[in-house]
Enzyme design. Sequence first.
Site, PDB file in Angstrom:
ATOM      1  N   GLU A 157       0.854  -1.334   0.102  1.00 11.76           N
ATOM      2  CA  GLU A 157      -0.231  -0.090  -0.206  1.00 11.76           C
ATOM      3  C   GLU A 157       0.846   1.359   0.186  1.00 11.76           C
ATOM      4  OE1 GLU A 157      -2.857  -0.960   3.275  1.00 11.76           O
ATOM      5  OE2 GLU A 157      -3.534  -2.266   2.497  1.00 11.76           O
ATOM      6  N   ASN A 198       2.119  -4.355  -3.367  1.00 11.01           N
ATOM      7  CA  ASN A 198       0.607  -5.039  -2.892  1.00 11.01           C
ATOM      8  C   ASN A 198      -0.142  -3.652  -3.304  1.00 11.01           C
ATOM      9  OD1 ASN A 198      -1.287  -7.553  -2.825  1.00 11.01           O
ATOM     10  ND2 ASN A 198      -1.115  -6.545  -0.618  1.00 11.01           N
ATOM     11  N   HIS A 234     -10.280  -5.756  -2.508  1.00  7.05           N
ATOM     12  CA  HIS A 234     -11.516  -5.826  -1.648  1.00  7.05           C
ATOM     13  C   HIS A 234     -12.430  -4.631  -2.301  1.00  7.05           C
ATOM     14  CE1 HIS A 234      -8.654  -7.057   1.795  1.00  7.05           C
ATOM     15  NE2 HIS A 234      -7.801  -6.547   1.259  1.00  7.05           N
ATOM     16  N   GLU A 262      -6.173 -10.307  -2.215  1.00 11.13           N
ATOM     17  CA  GLU A 262      -7.344 -10.247  -1.052  1.00 11.13           C
ATOM     18  C   GLU A 262      -8.814  -9.896  -1.778  1.00 11.13           C
ATOM     19  OE1 GLU A 262      -5.089  -7.034   1.691  1.00 11.13           O
ATOM     20  OE2 GLU A 262      -3.428  -7.531   1.167  1.00 11.13           O
ATOM     21  N   ASP A 264     -12.143 -10.090  -1.645  1.00 15.59           N
ATOM     22  CA  ASP A 264     -13.470 -10.371  -0.947  1.00 15.59           C
ATOM     23  C   ASP A 264     -14.344  -9.410  -1.075  1.00 15.59           C
ATOM     24  OD1 ASP A 264     -12.988  -7.774   0.415  1.00 15.59           O
ATOM     25  OD2 ASP A 264     -11.816  -9.014   2.371  1.00 15.59           O
TER      26      ASP A 264
HETATM   27  O1  9MR Z   1      -7.360  -9.597   7.518  1.00 22.70           O
HETATM   28  C1  9MR Z   1      -6.506  -7.602   8.599  1.00 22.70           C
HETATM   29  C2  9MR Z   1      -7.371  -7.889   9.667  1.00 22.70           C
HETATM   30  O2  9MR Z   1      -7.092  -8.787  10.529  1.00 22.70           O
HETATM   31  C3  9MR Z   1      -6.432  -6.891  10.602  1.00 22.70           C
HETATM   32  O3  9MR Z   1      -6.936  -6.281  11.368  1.00 22.70           O
HETATM   33  C4  9MR Z   1      -6.127  -5.295   9.357  1.00 22.70           C
HETATM   34  C5  9MR Z   1      -5.469  -4.066  10.135  1.00 22.70           C
HETATM   35  O4  9MR Z   1      -5.376  -3.324   9.099  1.00 22.70           O
HETATM   36  O5  9MR Z   1      -5.324  -5.955   8.411  1.00 22.70           O
HETATM   37  C6  9MR Z   1      -6.070  -6.436   7.838  1.00 22.70           C
HETATM   38  O6  9MR Z   1      -5.623  -7.125   6.398  1.00 22.70           O
HETATM   39  C7  9MR Z   1      -5.408  -6.077   5.492  1.00 22.70           C
HETATM   40  C8  9MR Z   1      -3.911  -6.428   5.195  1.00 22.70           C
HETATM   41  O7  9MR Z   1      -3.291  -6.862   5.936  1.00 22.70           O
HETATM   42  C9  9MR Z   1      -3.664  -5.145   4.019  1.00 22.70           C
HETATM   43  N1  9MR Z   1      -4.791  -5.252   3.530  1.00 22.70           N
HETATM   44  C10 9MR Z   1      -6.208  -5.273   3.476  1.00 22.70           C
HETATM   45  C11 9MR Z   1      -6.285  -5.720   4.664  1.00 22.70           C
HETATM   46  C12 9MR Z   1      -7.405  -5.537   5.357  1.00 22.70           C
HETATM   47  O8  9MR Z   1      -7.797  -4.308   6.424  1.00 22.70           O
END
Ligand code: 9MR
Length: 447
Positions: A157, A198, A234, A262, A264
């Site tokens: 990011e 990513n 997402h 990722e 969803d």
């Molecule tokens: O799935 C992850 C969640 O359990 C955490 O609380 C969250 C914190 O930011 O991060 C989530 O995963 C993220 C991923 O590492 C990067 N892209 C966005 C995802 C969703 O927030």
Amino acid sequence: MRSLRTGLSLAALVTGAVMLVTAPAAHAADTPLRDLAAAKGKVVGTAVTGSKLTGSYGDIAGAQFGSLTPGNAMKWGTVEPTQGSFNWTEADQIVAFAQAHNQQVRGHTLVWHSQNPSWLTNGTWTSAQLSSLLQNHISTEVGRYKGEIAAWDVVNEPFNEDGTYRSTLWYNGLGANYIAQALTWAHAADPAAKLYINDYNVEGVNAKSTALYNLVKSLKTAGVPIDGVGLQAHLILGQVPAGLQQNIQRFADLGVDVAITELDVRMALPADSGKLAQQKADFKSVVAACAAVTRCVNITVWGFTDSDSWVPSTFPGYGAATPYDENYAPKPAYYGIAEALGGTTTTPPSGSCSATYGVTSQWNTGFTGQVTIACTGTALSSWNATWTYGAGQQITQAWNATCTQSGAAVTCTNASYNGTVPDGGSVTFGFNASWSGSNPVPVVTLG
Ligand code: 9MR
């Protein structure tokens, strides 16, 4: 014999035995997603939580997916909560599970602005110190798993929505060159791992994805080790970007791999059959876009079950974003993935409820089973599930239902609190039973 029994219980859970209320149907998805993907030269993966990798969650993660991404276990804040003191427990657990199930691991993530330890974010560092901290972090983590990680999300990011660099600890302290340095250090620590950048909202062609494109192009030109681009995906129901395949293709044409990292698709709750049908179409079109581009190598869902998704806590009122519901029943989205990977599936017809029987664990003399009743296009206000045991199995205890057995005939009726199965929802009940000799899966009839 022991492994045969384990195999039986796994097969029973995954394939189950299904009888629809309206009509018997050849149930779908007989071929696991990972095998459908492999036949197309792709890998389908899921993010996982290490502590959950047992029971139904572990069975599905192992059987259906060809790669695992630790959802949180490899982030800096998890692995080094106190400076110099490391906790690899969950990361090790996921890597071991993946190896035991012949799965790849996507390492996630080395350089990010979020989920860093407070000692790091609250510290005051010169840029030389910051650089050395980052190099040590990358060398330590990538080195620990050298040879065991197929691909690393090295940088996560880095961009704002308008395509400028995000203001982070790293960008502010080290300048944009932190990206090239991180990739170079990761490559030195594990030359075989594929190294990715990513990001989210880079699925379509837009200012942010174009900034990423330009970055990858310049890194390639400069000879920096960059192997791939991760499109997080997402997504919101009904909003798959039109230019997804074109965007994947333009990255591929730069000479890098692409992964959907990722995936969803969130919806306003409650789910209903119309939304779930749209979600199926959305998953299918994302997977199809990847399947159409040779260099799109991996499609990973960010959690495979709605019970293990980040969405509801981050977007209140939204959820149901993954391919399996909270009771591990495959949703239409699951069949969308399968179909895009060339699977021939028969989704349950609309306006029906189905019961899926599975053995979740089995030992010498007994086993634990579960039945999930799922409805789509219709709903139930009460139910009973009946089946006949073919090999002398005997129910000893049940929960979330009242079960009686007379000879071989079993009848389970809803408890006072779970008679309602909403359109697009499911309920699950469980039981313990004894067995000997063999434990064949019965066909369940709903009434
Ligand atoms: O799935 C992850 C969640 O359990 C955490 O609380 C969250 C914190 O930011 O991060 C989530 O995963 C993220 C991923 O590492 C990067 N892209 C966005 C995802 C969703 O927030």
